[in-house]
Design a protein around this motif. Structure first.
Motif, PDB file in Angstrom:
ATOM      1  N   ALA A 118      42.035 -13.297  11.652  1.00  0.00           N
ATOM      2  CA  ALA A 118      41.922 -14.495  12.494  1.00  0.00           C
ATOM      3  C   ALA A 118      41.690 -15.712  11.616  1.00  0.00           C
ATOM      4  N   VAL A 154      27.877 -11.478  16.144  1.00  0.00           N
ATOM      5  CA  VAL A 154      29.147 -12.046  16.600  1.00  0.00           C
ATOM      6  C   VAL A 154      29.023 -12.500  18.051  1.00  0.00           C
ATOM      7  N   LEU A 189      41.073 -13.421  18.973  1.00  0.00           N
ATOM      8  CA  LEU A 189      42.262 -12.556  18.933  1.00  0.00           C
ATOM      9  C   LEU A 189      42.306 -11.721  20.209  1.00  0.00           C
ATOM     10  N   ALA A 432      37.559  -5.479  24.088  1.00  0.00           N
ATOM     11  CA  ALA A 432      36.876  -6.413  23.194  1.00  0.00           C
ATOM     12  C   ALA A 432      35.381  -6.188  23.313  1.00  0.00           C
ATOM     13  N   ASP A 434      33.876  -3.653  21.957  1.00  0.00           N
ATOM     14  CA  ASP A 434      33.623  -2.224  21.972  1.00  0.00           C
ATOM     15  C   ASP A 434      32.995  -1.701  20.679  1.00  0.00           C
ATOM     16  N   ARG A 435      33.232  -2.394  19.612  1.00  0.00           N
ATOM     17  CA  ARG A 435      32.596  -1.946  18.382  1.00  0.00           C
ATOM     18  C   ARG A 435      32.462  -3.132  17.432  1.00  0.00           C
TER      19      ARG A 435
HETATM   20  P1  AMP Z   1      32.505  -7.659  14.195  1.00  0.00           P
HETATM   21  O1  AMP Z   1      31.027  -7.412  14.011  1.00  0.00           O
HETATM   22  O2  AMP Z   1      33.078  -8.712  13.301  1.00  0.00           O
HETATM   23  O3  AMP Z   1      33.319  -6.413  14.272  1.00  0.00           O
HETATM   24  O4  AMP Z   1      32.636  -8.224  15.690  1.00  0.00           O
HETATM   25  C1  AMP Z   1      32.054  -7.570  16.802  1.00  0.00           C
HETATM   26  C2  AMP Z   1      32.995  -7.590  17.957  1.00  0.00           C
HETATM   27  O5  AMP Z   1      33.291  -8.940  18.327  1.00  0.00           O
HETATM   28  C3  AMP Z   1      34.348  -6.985  17.640  1.00  0.00           C
HETATM   29  O6  AMP Z   1      34.323  -5.628  17.764  1.00  0.00           O
HETATM   30  C4  AMP Z   1      35.223  -7.668  18.655  1.00  0.00           C
HETATM   31  O7  AMP Z   1      35.103  -7.052  19.908  1.00  0.00           O
HETATM   32  C5  AMP Z   1      34.637  -9.039  18.752  1.00  0.00           C
HETATM   33  N1  AMP Z   1      35.351  -9.952  17.856  1.00  0.00           N
HETATM   34  C6  AMP Z   1      35.052 -10.262  16.577  1.00  0.00           C
HETATM   35  N2  AMP Z   1      35.931 -11.146  16.079  1.00  0.00           N
HETATM   36  C7  AMP Z   1      36.818 -11.409  17.054  1.00  0.00           C
HETATM   37  C8  AMP Z   1      37.961 -12.252  17.157  1.00  0.00           C
HETATM   38  N3  AMP Z   1      38.347 -13.036  16.157  1.00  0.00           N
HETATM   39  N4  AMP Z   1      38.626 -12.251  18.318  1.00  0.00           N
HETATM   40  C9  AMP Z   1      38.242 -11.483  19.372  1.00  0.00           C
HETATM   41  N5  AMP Z   1      37.161 -10.683  19.341  1.00  0.00           N
HETATM   42  C10 AMP Z   1      36.447 -10.634  18.192  1.00  0.00           C
END
Ligand code: AMP
Ligand code: GLY
Length: 436
Positions: A118, A154, A189, A432, A434-435
């Motif tokens: 992203a 996040v 995303l 979205a 989910d992890r």
């Molecule tokens: P992360 O800890 O970076 O994996 O982010 C935790 C969760 O936030 C992810 O599993 C996604 O569901 C959501 N997420 C993180 N970045 C994005 C993004 N750029 N676009 C959409 N969902 C995101």
């Protein structure tokens, strides 16, 4: 050979359990371990981030392989120190671990090496971040603390107001401590999430079986994010085309990028992906096995894991056969302490573990547990991961919950929807959030 596993959660219990089955292993040590690892390994009372003491212990014990579970000791350079002492080590050094420790470092690497991710901007002042958000015309926007935040840093923000609050929580209130000194504001995303685990020895890539965590605390993916509340493996298989895209566009370029940057990566890389219309894009890198994903992978791996981990640690993955997997599904249900992922109580006696372990095809992995006298008591938010294999997903799921229901302590809870099929008859797709 003696093997030392570093860490004390469910992931490390599963690693110890699997490693202890190897004919090549005379003893497994685990530092610090938990009440579960003590049944298959010798616990060593050293914290996972006590780098100097762990290196000294590995030398003193004549350990032939160290397997590092959590990110903190990797970030602290434990793998570098062990390798410098001549001890084969599974896990990247500090430089490789910075791909997880700093979202600025990983974003920078992806952008320089054109690995799809992203678009994002970095801010170290909250005023500037808010000024930028005021000019945003597309929503949601994703706000991320730069550093480690136990999967909780996040924020997917749908409005300017939400985004302002997230900036304040992360940068001003320091909800994630210094991990929030800098933030990224990232393009949202859209797509289905997937994660890929691959062993990497510096040049060879060995992709492991598909596995899916359930990040949110409540059924149907509701409530706050956690470290992971349940696991299913395998998933509906990705199409061959997507699989190839992930390998060609993400994994191979990542390994090339690491080599060009002087990162000698020997361990497991856990890539969080969003399957967008334009193809897979990286959400994040983790430099370790997921927990509870590891528990399901260990249950399903049929081969001896020790030669595989050792080959990875020694840069010789190319010379070994890829692991064989049990084709049957595995479901893992995390049993947590009331209040988790917020504050929770510790020290409650856990009953029924032996009975639960007698359910056919069930293995109960300990996470936050401690032995006190002849009792096992809770010692963390995620307390156990009850795993079951079965001829099909429904049977595996039923066995996991049957065993879960035999275990008792005050305030125990779990999600009830792990491994539930959607009406279409397929595994519930990852959504979205989910992890992480
Ligand atoms: P992360 O800890 O970076 O994996 O982010 C935790 C969760 O936030 C992810 O599993 C996604 O569901 C959501 N997420 C993180 N970045 C994005 C993004 N750029 N676009 C959409 N969902 C995101
Ligand atoms: N279960 C997700 C993680 O370990 O990050």
């Amino acid at each position: 050979m003696k093997v030392l596993v570093v860490g004390g959660g469910g992931r490390e219990h599963a690693l110890c359990w699997k490693i202890a089955q190897s004919e090549r292993v005379e003893e497994v040590l685990c530092a610090p371990g938990n009440a579960g690892t003590a049944t298959v390994a010798r616990n060593i009372a050293l914290a996972a981030d006590n780098v100097e003491a762990l290196v000294a212990c590995a030398k003193r014990e004549g350990v032939g392989l160290v397997v590092i579970g959590p990110e903190d000791p990797l970030v602290a350079g434990l793998a570098d120190k062990l390798r410098a002492a001549g001890i084969p080590t599974f896990g990247p050094g500090a430089k490789g671990a910075s791909l997880e420790a700093s979202k600025v470092v990983s974003k920078d690497l992806m952008e320089r090496h054109r690995i799809p991710t992203a678009a994002s901007r970095i801010f170290d002042r909250s005023g500037q971040a808010k000024g930028y958000l005021e000019g945003c015309s597309t929503w949601p926007q994703v706000i991320k603390a730069e550093g480690l935040a136990a999967g909780k840093g996040v924020y997917v923000c749908h409005t300017l107001e939400e985004a302002r609050q997230a900036v304040d929580a992360v940068m001003e209130e320091r909800r994630h401590g210094d991990s929030g000194a800098r933030i990224l504001i990232e393009e949202f995303l859209l797509g289905e999430e997937a994660s890929v685990f691959a062993l990497i020895d510096g040049s060879t890539i060995l992709i492991l079986e598909s596995v899916q965590d359930h990040k949110q605390v409540g059924d149907g993916d509701t409530g706050p994010n956690t470290g992971g509340m349940g696991v299913v493996s395998p998933l509906r298989s990705l199409s061959t085309r997507l699989h190839r895209q992930i390998e060609q566009r993400i994994l191979i370029p990542t390994v090339h990028a690491m080599r060009q940057e002087g990162i000698e990566y020997r361990g497991v890389l856990f890539v969080g992906l969003m399957m967008t219309e334009g193809g897979p894009r990286v959400i994040e890198y983790n430099v370790r096995f997921g927990d509870p994903e590891c528990q399901a992978l260990m249950r399903r791996m049929k081969s001896d894991i020790v030669p595989i981990l050792l080959a990875c640690a020694q840069g010789e993955l190319e010379s070994i056969d890829p692991p064989e997997w049990d084709a049957r599904p595995c479901v893992g249900v995390v049993a947590a302490a009331g209040g988790y992922p917020g504050s929770y109580r510790k020290g409650d006696a856990i009953k029924g573990l032996a009975k639960a372990g007698e359910v056919p095809e069930v293995v109960v992995f300990h996470a936050g547990t401690k032995a006190v006298g002849d009792q096992v008591v809770t010692a963390g938010g995620r307390v156990l991961c009850v795993t079951a294999m079965g001829p099909d997903l429904d049977t595996a799921r039923a066995s996991a919950y049957q065993a879960y229901d035999l275990i008792h302590w005050e305030d125990k809870f779990a999600r009830r929807d792990i491994g539930l099929r959607s009406p279409g008859g397929t595994q519930t797709p990852a959504s979205a959030g989910d992890r992480g």
